[in-house]
Design an enzyme around this catalytic site. Structure first.
Site, PDB file in Angstrom:
ATOM      1  N   ASN A  34     -43.835-112.709  33.198  1.00 19.93           N
ATOM      2  CA  ASN A  34     -43.767-114.164  33.296  1.00 19.93           C
ATOM      3  C   ASN A  34     -42.841-114.644  34.415  1.00 19.93           C
ATOM      4  O   ASN A  34     -42.678-115.843  34.629  1.00 19.93           O
ATOM      5  CB  ASN A  34     -43.370-114.793  31.956  1.00 19.93           C
ATOM      6  CG  ASN A  34     -42.031-114.290  31.441  1.00 19.93           C
ATOM      7  OD1 ASN A  34     -41.047-114.212  32.177  1.00 19.93           O
ATOM      8  ND2 ASN A  34     -41.986-113.954  30.150  1.00 19.93           N
ATOM      9  N   GLU A 267     -29.294 -89.084  34.037  1.00 18.27           N
ATOM     10  CA  GLU A 267     -28.538 -88.908  32.799  1.00 18.27           C
ATOM     11  C   GLU A 267     -28.874 -89.974  31.759  1.00 18.27           C
ATOM     12  O   GLU A 267     -29.005 -89.679  30.563  1.00 18.27           O
ATOM     13  CB  GLU A 267     -27.033 -88.914  33.088  1.00 18.27           C
ATOM     14  CG  GLU A 267     -26.547 -87.729  33.909  1.00 18.27           C
ATOM     15  CD  GLU A 267     -26.674 -87.937  35.407  1.00 18.27           C
ATOM     16  OE1 GLU A 267     -26.321 -87.015  36.169  1.00 18.27           O
ATOM     17  OE2 GLU A 267     -27.121 -89.026  35.824  1.00 18.27           O
TER      18      GLU A 267
END
Length: 538
Positions: A34, A267
């Site tokens: 949007n 990570e």
């Protein structure tokens, strides 16, 4: 399902990248596009070509220009995505707050519409604005058979599963145990009963414990963030979870039956992926992640979410001290342990040798609905088979050394932790030779210690007698004031020096430490009120 903000987060790109690389063709991302975030329109901060970005990462992309109302196109896109040989982004162009006075603006992102705004939305969509909490008969009719459909799906599954168990009894039993979250009965037998007595890094000890379990128990999936040679989590004969269509230049290949995942330098995504694996029918899989302990700072939001979701995940952080040496302060954790020790529903372990390391792994595997992080050293650690107590590690803290044969009053308790236990043991010996009655306590897990009875905690630390207690750990002292009256801790970042030199530079020398502790004890004799205020001795 994601929004504009989700795809701007760093972890989003990490996940997009690895999903495309692994060719996860059963992954569909529905993007509610949007073009609005809290601050305003997305082009205030981001003008990238999102479709090109996903395609460049190896994704299939389907666009739906009017996803506000074009339901059939959404359904068709999902059916098409199921047939794709790649993960698929369905780019759904929508209008936020459609029909409201604030449609298409940032205000619609978080503010209530109010009665008039809700009225306008109903009018815009052809509903009676004066009716509230109304579900039409058409909707009831559409969902009228949903209960029976669910029963049918469940019965079909049970028949299929029972047929499978009858045809393949051994595999059927294993699958049932996996669904029930049960590990093979032999798993504890795979933990070594003896370890090398020579100095050993706890990262190596961790490998000696986990690798036989991961190899022989199919519940375990191990993910490593580009540090396989360093973290010792790869067992002999492991198979990699890998895109079978890619043949790597380095020759490390695999397929989707593998249980070892090369996560790359991702990570945060590694630990987020572990959350997803663990959340799939809890305990069917037990994910293990590993990287340098310092890099769990990058992954902290995902680790926290796993803890919040009560997921059993084992994180293994190696290179956990200033003893990592030349990599320097960027790789040397000082404050990170304080965060993980305070994280709710989480065990942070810092074992001092191989026996304690093994006990930490067993405790983490047995813990139900709790995530753990086991903190391990790069450098060699002295082994203490005569003092380390496997079962007492599960209490979080315990009496490590106690030579008080005549039940005399204690002059001092020294708490040793992880890599710094050697300084606790050596300093205690020096102080005993000076005539002090000294107890050494090992403290691998604060949270486990807090779960013990008050009687046990007083037995170990004698806080009811307020015996001077010095903790020796090359981390920030925060939190230790609950257990100690003073500390040999870190107040600065580390240095890029060889490990032993780094310890020496920051005052971690047993002669120096024992001298500072001796001065502290003498100061208490002159003014015993000092013991009520935590003292930084380093």
């Amino acid at each position: 399902m994601v929004g504009d903000a989700c795809l701007q987060e760093g972890v989003g790109l990490e996940a997009i990248s690895i999903a495309g690389h692994l060719q996860l063709n059963n992954l569909i991302v529905m993007y509610d596009n949007n073009q609005i975030t809290c601050d305003g329109s997305v082009d205030l901060t981001n003008t990238e070509d999102i479709n090109a970005k996903f395609k460049a990462c190896g994704w299939n992309v389907i666009e739906i220009p009017d996803a506000n109302y074009d339901i059939l196109s959404i359904v068709k896109a999902m059916e098409e995505a199921k047939k794709s040989d790649k993960p698929t982004l369905i780019n759904c162009h929508t209008i936020i707050g459609i029909g409201a006075p604030v449609q298409g603006t940032a205000v619609a992102h978080g503010a209530a519409f109010g009665d008039e705004g809700v009225r306008q939305v109903k009018l815009f969509n052809g509903f009676n604005p004066d009716e509230k909490f109304v579900v039409s008969d058409e909707v009831y009719e559409f969902f009228s058979d949903i209960k029976q459909r669910g029963i049918t799906h469940e019965n079909n599954w049970n028949r299929l599963f029972n047929s499978y168990k009858n045809t393949y009894p051994e595999l059927g039993e294993e699958l049932q145990n996996r669904i029930d979250g049960k590990l093979p009965k032999i798993w504890k037998d795979l933990i070594p009963k003896q370890f090398p007595i020579q100095d050993t890094p706890s990262r190596k000890s961790g490998g000696l414990v986990l690798n036989p379990i991961a190899e022989n128990c199919n519940s375990f999936m191990v993910g490593v963030a580009d540090l396989s040679p360093s973290v010792n989590m790869a067992w002999n004969g492991k198979k990699d979870f890998q895109n079978p269509n890619i043949k790597t230049t380095c020759g490390i290949n695999g397929d989707y039956s593998g249980r070892y995942i090369h996560m790359g330098i991702r990570e945060h995504a590694m630990c987020a992926i572990a959350n997803g694996i663990a959340a799939y029918n809890k305990n069917t899989f037990i994910p293990v992640t590993s990287t340098f302990f310092m890099f769990y700072l990058y992954a902290a939001p995902a680790v926290r979410m796993g803890s919040l979701m009560e997921l059993k995940i084992i994180h293994v952080g190696t290179h956990d001290s200033i003893g990592t040496g030349e990599d320097g302060p960027t790789h040397q954790p000082i404050a990170l342990a304080a965060f993980y020790r305070s994280l709710p529903n989480f065990y942070y372990f810092r074992p001092c040798d191989s026996i304690e390391t093994a006990a930490c792994y067993e405790t983490a595997i047995e813990a139900d609905g709790i995530s753990s992080l086991i903190s391990e050293s790069r450098q060699n650690l002295k082994q203490y088979p005569e003092f380390s107590k496997f079962e007492l590690v599960k209490k979080g803290g315990y009496i490590f050394q106690d030579f008080n044969k005549f039940n005399e009053n204690y002059d001092l308790i020294i708490i040793g932790v992880g890599s710094e236990m050697v300084f606790a043991v050596e300093s205690a010996e020096i102080l005993r030779n000076k005539g002090y009655n000294v107890r050494v306590v090992s403290f691998p897990c604060q949270r486990l210690f807090e779960q013990q009875s008050l009687e046990y905690r007083h037995q170990v630390l004698m806080r009811d007698q307020l015996v001077p207690t010095v903790v020796i750990e090359a981390y920030a002292s925060n939190g230790w004031e609950r257990y100690a009256t003073a500390g040999i801790n870190m107040k600065t970042f580390g240095k890029s020096l060889p490990g032993k030199s780094a310890y020496k530079f920051f005052g971690y020398n047993s002669e120096s430490i024992s001298g500072k502790v001796d001065d502290y004890l003498q100061a208490i004799k002159s003014n015993n009120k000092i013991v009520y205020e935590f003292q930084d001795l380093n």
